[in-house]
Scaffold this motif. Structure first.
Motif, short mmCIF file in Angstrom:
data_model
loop_
_atom_site.label_atom_id
_atom_site.label_comp_id
_atom_site.label_asym_id
_atom_site.label_seq_id
_atom_site.Cartn_x
_atom_site.Cartn_y
_atom_site.Cartn_z
N SER A 143 -3.97 -0.12 -12.24
CA SER A 143 -4.97 -1.03 -11.48
C SER A 143 -4.67 -2.58 -11.38
O SER A 143 -4.73 -3.01 -10.24
N GLU A 144 -4.14 -2.96 -12.49
CA GLU A 144 -4.04 -4.39 -12.54
C GLU A 144 -2.70 -4.56 -11.61
O GLU A 144 -2.54 -5.47 -11.16
N LEU A 145 -1.85 -3.53 -11.92
CA LEU A 145 -0.49 -3.87 -11.27
C LEU A 145 -0.62 -3.72 -9.64
O LEU A 145 -0.34 -4.51 -9.10
N VAL A 174 -1.17 -6.53 -4.45
CA VAL A 174 -1.69 -6.79 -3.21
C VAL A 174 -1.88 -8.21 -3.01
O VAL A 174 -2.09 -8.70 -1.95
N GLN A 175 -2.43 -8.85 -4.15
CA GLN A 175 -2.84 -10.24 -4.10
C GLN A 175 -1.65 -11.04 -3.62
O GLN A 175 -1.50 -11.92 -2.75
N ALA A 176 -0.47 -10.64 -4.07
CA ALA A 176 0.78 -11.29 -3.65
C ALA A 176 1.17 -11.08 -2.44
O ALA A 176 1.72 -12.15 -1.71
N HIS A 177 0.99 -9.65 -1.92
CA HIS A 177 1.31 -9.49 -0.38
C HIS A 177 0.42 -10.30 0.59
O HIS A 177 0.94 -10.86 1.44
N GLU A 178 -0.81 -10.42 0.15
CA GLU A 178 -1.78 -11.11 1.08
C GLU A 178 -1.26 -12.71 1.01
O GLU A 178 -1.44 -13.18 2.05
N ARG A 179 -0.96 -13.30 -0.10
CA ARG A 179 -0.50 -14.75 0.01
C ARG A 179 0.85 -14.64 0.80
O ARG A 179 0.84 -15.90 1.58
N GLN A 180 1.63 -13.85 0.88
CA GLN A 180 2.72 -13.88 1.74
C GLN A 180 2.40 -13.82 3.15
O GLN A 180 3.14 -14.61 4.21
N GLN A 181 1.35 -13.28 3.34
CA GLN A 181 1.00 -13.02 4.89
C GLN A 181 -0.02 -14.34 5.46
O GLN A 181 -0.01 -14.49 6.67
N GLN A 182 -0.35 -15.35 4.48
CA GLN A 182 -0.92 -16.45 4.91
C GLN A 182 -0.35 -17.45 5.51
O GLN A 182 0.99 -17.43 5.25
N GLY A 220 0.85 -1.34 -0.08
CA GLY A 220 -0.11 0.22 0.07
C GLY A 220 0.96 1.19 -0.02
O GLY A 220 0.23 2.31 0.13
N HIS A 221 2.01 0.93 -0.31
CA HIS A 221 2.84 2.24 -0.21
C HIS A 221 2.95 3.34 -1.42
O HIS A 221 2.69 2.56 -2.72
N ILE A 254 7.69 5.13 -1.84
CA ILE A 254 8.71 4.18 -2.17
C ILE A 254 10.00 4.72 -2.59
O ILE A 254 11.15 4.30 -2.49
N ALA A 255 9.85 5.78 -3.27
CA ALA A 255 10.92 6.38 -3.94
C ALA A 255 11.92 7.06 -2.85
O ALA A 255 13.28 6.89 -2.58
#
Length: 234
Positions: free
Chosen positions: A219-221, A226-234, A185-186, A191-192
């Motif tokens: 939007s797709e990015l 976000v989906q990748a980050h959520e998978r990491q948190q599972q 969510g940065h 990020i810069a």
């Protein structure tokens, strides 16, 4: 040679993790914690200052890949003097060994860390005895991977050997860092600032990520990150 404890330096941006790991290691007779830092720049400054006192230079630096300011992979490269040193041109501590202690257990992260120069990779969910063992193994000059990570890494390498076309068009280390931070969510500005580059540079990385991942727009990015980050948190 006179016996001395293994000198360890901890780099993690969570104070509780540094305190927990420091207390854990101080219970071991053969390990001494010689310093800690929460981001790459201060870590390299401290390690470079220690170079003036050989008895203080760490033997093993325990590094988290995900740091709020800067990149854990860049730090590993700098410590190991592997490729361009973007953090400290004076760092020549090639005898220092790096152990990654991370929440990320994707095989790609393990590959990147080892390529950057790390000598071991262990998960934060592992038992305390496993983490201490990893430090001792890395200090002794061996490569340490938890058995499940090692097995998955072998499977991945074998799949590439059987079908070279299956190797993904992987993101660069910096592109992956940007992708992860987007998933957290940065904003582009944050990020810069955290990575010490301009916003236009981050925009360029985003364009490359979209191209490599076949994403049509921002939007797709964002959704993919976000989906990748959520998978990491599972």
């Amino acid at each position: 040679m006179m016996w001395r404890p293994i000198r360890v330096f901890i780099v993690d941006d969570h104070p509780l993790v540094r305190e927990w790991l420091g207390n854990l290691l101080r219970m071991e007779e053969d390990i001494e914690v010689v310093g800690e830092a929460d981001e790459p720049e201060s870590a390299m400054a401290a390690i470079s200052n220690m170079a003036a006192l050989p008895e203080a230079v760490p033997d093993v630096v325990v590094v988290d890949l995900s740091l709020k300011r800067g990149s854990g992979l860049d730090l590993i490269k700098a410590i190991c003097a592997n490729g361009d040193n973007t953090l400290s041109q004076s760092s020549q501590q090639t005898d220092i060994r790096v152990l990654v202690l991370s929440m990320h257990e994707e095989v790609g992260d393990v590959e990147r860390a080892l390529k950057a120069g790390a000598r071991g990779y262990v998960m934060k969910r592992e038992s305390t005895s496993q983490i201490v063992n990893a430090i001792r193994q890395v200090y002794s000059g061996k490569i340490f991977l938890a058995p499940d990570l090692a097995a998955r890494l072998v499977e991945r390498v074998d799949s590439y050997a059987q079908n070279p076309a299956a190797r993904p068009d992987a993101l660069s280390d910096r592109e992956l860092e940007v992708f992860r931070r987007i998933g957290m969510g940065h904003s582009t500005r944050r990020i810069a600032e955290d990575l010490g580059v301009g916003q236009k540079t981050i925009q360029t990385y985003c364009a490359r990520i979209k191209e490599k991942m076949g994403l049509n727009d921002g939007s797709e990015l964002l959704r993919s990150a976000v989906q990748a980050h959520e998978r990491q948190q599972q």
